[in-house]
Design an enzyme around this catalytic site. Sequence first.
Site: not given
Length: 725
Positions: A44, A113, A356
């Site tokens: 699309e 569409k 960390s």
Amino acid sequence: MRLLKVATCNLNQWAMEFECNMNNIKASISEAKAAGAVIRLGPELEVTGYGCEDHFLELDTVTHAWECLKELLLGDWTDGILCSIGMPVIKGAERYNCQVLCMNKRIIMIRPKMWLANDGNYRELRWFTAWKQRGELEEFQLPFDISEALSQKSVPFGYGYIQFIDTAVGAEVCEELFSPVPPHAELALNGVEVFMNASGSHHQLRKLDIRLNAFMGATHARGGVYMYSNQQGCDGGRLYYDGCACIVVNGDVVAQGSQFSLKDVEVIISQVDLDAVSSLRGSISSFQEQASCKVKVSSVSVPYRLTQSFNLKMSLSSPKKIMYHSPQEEVAFGPACWLWDYMRRSGASGFLLPLSGGADSSSVAAIVGCMCQLVVKEIANGDEQVKADANRIGNYANGQFPTDSKEFAKRIFYTVFMGSENSSEATKMRAKQLADEIGAWHLDVCIDGVVSAVLSLFQTVTGKRPRYKVDGGSNVENLGLQNIQARMRMVLAFMLASLLPWVHSKPGFYLVLGSSNVDEGLRGYLTKYDCSSADINPIGSISKQDLRLFLRWAATNLGYQSLADIEAAPPTAELEPIRSDYTQLDEVDMGMTYEELSVYGRMRKIFRCGPVSMFKNLCYKWGTKLSPAEIAEKVKYFFKYYSINRHKMTVLTPSYHAESYSPEDNRFDLRQFLYNSKWPYQFKKIDEIVDGLNGDSVAFPEEEASSGKEIGVVAANSGDPSAGL
């Protein structure tokens, strides 16, 4: 027999990058033609890229799309092959999302569409109009320069299909498949045997089976060949389009492309027998009856034969087992491919991650390590584009290229442990061990001097010096001290990312990676402008539970064994002093468990529950373990802190979208950020329901009893660092 060879594809398009997109389109057509395919389906809006968003409102975008289409039609790209090309088209005063069907240098028809995607991450109605005329096809006047170049003045426009000599082919665009009455049902009754679905569908954890079941269901009871094409990659935003182009025949998948890949172009080919479609339809009495009284759909006749007769040199594609990735693999591969696209297209030379030693930052580090492994693997498989990108990013010379993922990581990945007096030796060692396993360039930095300097400045200005709560300070002092540490880490991270390449005589800049997860975002358990503030975040829409599953998987499957110990350690921010009788823990700070947060998040977003509806539903879900009054307090506590901290979502680092209950404020979860955190009306209603239940006999379903396992009664800590601004 009517043998038909068809091709569909995954294309890694980039919004507004027309040259990149055209190269991919041409490559896919060339590969399809070389394989002997007579139909080629692309994704699309493949010409422009799906994610252009408000750029679709610019006339330039539509004009450039027509220019690209003209280039394809003037060349030999469409000779002997039906090509479905996705692009925006303006007809009159309206803009449509269209599939332009071309063959032999001519436009056969334009299919707009009809049902637009307009929820979740999608906003198609902002840019396009849905085609509502389901009657006759209309004549569309081509733009003048296109008309002159092609010697074709007009073309049929609207809802319809193409009738060839030997078969009928129709289009169904993305969202239309999932609408209550999808077009393929009506098209099948009109004799359409081949359905082409051009899509722009993004990855979401545990979503692929829904999509594939829809393809299979479309042809299981009515027969047909269903072709699906999708974009694949990061086209410039938070979404990763996850490919998985496939071909389904009479409900069986006969070809499936990859879901996650670094390739720019992937074409899949199938040879099918259309007589199998006719045979199935002829055997279904209800199909025959409904076809006899069908609503007629308009068509365009093309005097061309697509199929071939019986030929033993042409083998038929047979049903295959569908490939599904586990959620752990999805967490590994999806964000890894997204990071690769973002890095190579942004011009960055690598990543910097504050590591960390905890679960979240370690998950991000492992995903970068996975990316490095995918790059090396793809180069070994002969992908020249990945090789060229890797050579440029890694600054390789003299014919060298990446052959080892750890060596490649050393060139493009910095990790920094920014410890303080509140950090433990255990997290420090875990961070270093993981960095070594990945191959990252690891730094160990103590931030105490920077924090102390800021506190001294504050003391000079105010005459006061804040203390931690464990040392006799107030909640306000405790929060302030934690936030100073967190924000200093952000400042240092960006400074290191911009200057470390210069220090090591490397070109370019490094992108700072964030590492807050979706549950912490939902609860607001993060300091505004701390290490959650970064350039991009690959785990910002992934739950703590899924990350812990991923860490266990990655320890074995990615070869980073230290992740097993990291996953087993209790989550802690390490922003408060460690004492013999006190250790800071995330779930205690939050006043709720991560399991509970996932439940709250899904109810709030997926099931659209406000405080009262959530309370009622949780009474059924948790009622065997907790009283209505206890559940009411939990719901109120969640909504209180959710609303207090909602403002943090407005500055949330752009994150990979993976979870359907993401609180991401920019595109997906659109809500206010200033609340009355007391929720007076809603909480009063909850109290009234609780009062009405007191003394009543309440029955709860037996099957929900197991849900109580996820309930943790956690003491709320008023020193929650997430409350800080």
